[in-house]
Write a protein that holds these residues in place. Sequence first.
Motif, short mmCIF file in Angstrom:
data_model
loop_
_atom_site.label_atom_id
_atom_site.label_comp_id
_atom_site.label_asym_id
_atom_site.label_seq_id
_atom_site.Cartn_x
_atom_site.Cartn_y
_atom_site.Cartn_z
N ASN A 56 8.46 -45.23 -68.32
CA ASN A 56 7.61 -44.05 -68.10
C ASN A 56 6.35 -44.01 -68.98
O ASN A 56 5.58 -43.07 -68.88
N VAL A 57 6.13 -45.04 -69.80
CA VAL A 57 4.85 -45.10 -70.53
C VAL A 57 3.73 -45.58 -69.59
O VAL A 57 2.55 -45.41 -69.89
N LEU A 58 4.12 -46.17 -68.46
CA LEU A 58 3.12 -46.73 -67.54
C LEU A 58 2.09 -45.67 -67.12
O LEU A 58 0.87 -45.89 -67.26
N ALA B 260 3.27 -52.96 -72.21
CA ALA B 260 4.64 -52.73 -72.71
C ALA B 260 5.48 -53.93 -72.29
O ALA B 260 5.82 -54.09 -71.12
N PRO B 261 5.82 -54.80 -73.25
CA PRO B 261 6.47 -56.06 -72.90
C PRO B 261 7.94 -55.91 -72.56
O PRO B 261 8.59 -54.95 -72.96
N TYR B 262 8.45 -56.89 -71.84
CA TYR B 262 9.84 -56.92 -71.37
C TYR B 262 10.82 -56.67 -72.51
O TYR B 262 11.76 -55.86 -72.37
N ASP B 263 10.62 -57.34 -73.64
CA ASP B 263 11.57 -57.24 -74.75
C ASP B 263 11.78 -55.81 -75.20
O ASP B 263 12.86 -55.45 -75.66
N LEU B 264 10.72 -54.98 -75.10
CA LEU B 264 10.84 -53.59 -75.54
C LEU B 264 11.31 -52.69 -74.41
O LEU B 264 12.10 -51.77 -74.63
N ARG C 147 -0.14 -52.62 -68.21
CA ARG C 147 0.71 -53.73 -67.79
C ARG C 147 2.07 -53.48 -68.43
O ARG C 147 2.22 -53.54 -69.66
N VAL C 148 3.04 -53.13 -67.60
CA VAL C 148 4.34 -52.69 -68.12
C VAL C 148 5.45 -53.46 -67.41
O VAL C 148 5.45 -53.56 -66.18
N GLU D 294 3.64 -58.76 -60.83
CA GLU D 294 3.43 -60.17 -61.17
C GLU D 294 4.40 -60.59 -62.26
O GLU D 294 4.40 -59.99 -63.35
N GLN D 295 5.23 -61.54 -61.96
CA GLN D 295 6.18 -62.09 -62.94
C GLN D 295 6.95 -61.02 -63.70
O GLN D 295 7.03 -61.04 -64.92
N GLY D 296 7.48 -60.07 -62.95
CA GLY D 296 8.31 -59.04 -63.58
C GLY D 296 7.53 -57.92 -64.25
O GLY D 296 8.12 -57.07 -64.91
N TYR D 297 6.23 -57.95 -64.08
CA TYR D 297 5.40 -56.89 -64.68
C TYR D 297 4.71 -56.08 -63.59
O TYR D 297 4.36 -56.60 -62.53
N VAL D 298 4.50 -54.79 -63.88
CA VAL D 298 3.65 -53.95 -63.03
C VAL D 298 2.27 -53.96 -63.66
O VAL D 298 2.11 -53.61 -64.84
#
Length: 423
Positions: A97-99, A84-88, A110-111, A141-145
């Motif tokens: 909560n999709v994680l 689930a990318p940052y832009d969304l 990777r959310v 990592e770089q703003g992602y879980v």
Amino acid sequence: MDKIVIEGSYPLRGEIRISGAKNSAIKLMAVPLLTDRPVTLTNMPRLRDTRSMGGLLEHLGLSVEQDGDSTLKLHAPDLAGTEAPYDLVRKMRASFNVLGPILAREGQARVSLPGGCAIGARPVDLHLKALEALGAKIELEQGYVIASAKGGLKGAEISFPFVSVGATEHAMLAAVLAKGETVLMNAAREPEIVDLADCLNAMGAKITGAGRSEVRIEGVASLSGTTHSVVPDRIEAGTYALAAATAGGSVRLTNVRHDHLGALWPLIAQAGARVSLDDDSVLIERGTGRPNPVDIDTSAYPGFPTDLQAQFMALVGLADGTSIIRENIFENRFMHCPELIRMGADITVRGREAIVRGVPEYVGAPVMATDLRASASLVNAGLAARGETHISRVYHLDRGFEHIEVKLGNCGAHIRRMPDEEG
Ligand code: EPZ
């Protein structure tokens, strides 16, 4: 960008049908990630936030089909990806909560981290701790879980240090397919959590205790599909009840679960409005004369909801006396105060407390919406104000209120939406 223009001082008279709850709908939309069977949601509100969530689900490979005005059909025979990318995600925090569901289904996800927002920092540490307790390996990592659970998630005892709606829902979504039993302690008790559990249980999940502070989830191997009706929106209902109390008049709200607003009705009555509760409707009436001052203290359900604090302030801002409003959930949820002050309110904010000295009237002014519920308080103040109020940045309102100008317009409000040249 649009703005809302309100010519105030007209009492509201009529009926408003309450839509499905935004804060339930966007979590329910994550449910089909847990099954290869179709899930149909009825009584769905059509909002910017539900559209944002739909966009994210489509990115993950779900078919998202709007059927008529308030039915949404969701189906994910397979997922197209686990990211689930940052832009969304940045468009709406709850999409984080999709994680849990992606992780539960695919063993990895990777959310993007959602980041803060106007009302406060809003971390997700409790969400991540709950997933770790269920056996997930979490890296940032770089703003992602980046989460993985190679052998699948495993039931666990999770005790929340304080109540979190999102973390309770997230843990529940992840634990339904875990091996063994999960116990959530100090869980949030909001009606939206019960709604989520009802939907999951109809699909074969084994959740007991939703709506109480201890929730038990016996993991199951798979979930079937279902058709589920989204619970009515208690915050939308409370907002229009407060609109009627603020502007005066007589408004009947229909499709309401008034038992979900037990903390609100006595306080509206204390402020001087008449509240009549029926089976699934509520009648709010207030004549002329100023409201009474009322102190409020926000807290987790069943306490007074933080999501109605701003709208309540717009009401007691006109009271014959001083009210103290204390915000206990979010650290920065008084952004409506400077805007109400522009309309003539007399408010002093000291930390978590606002001292609201009632004034005899509001005067219409150009004001700016800063977040969803703050915007609603400006609408309510505008309905009562003398003269014209112009509310810019209306996209905040569109995140959570379906057809607000139509619903209020049908009750005699002089309200219209128009392009905002300056916005
Ligand atoms: C939900 O937010 C609602 N949002 C909010 O409504 C609502 O105000 C809030 O619950 C409280 O009722 C949705 O349902 C989409 P929390 P949520 O986790 O789940 C802190 C609206 O206008 N916290 O109960 O994010 C947090 O910062 C919105 O519709 C952590 O510290 O709220 C807050 O101070 C705004 N770590 C407190 O807990 C965490 O991991 C309660 O937040 C999680 C939360």
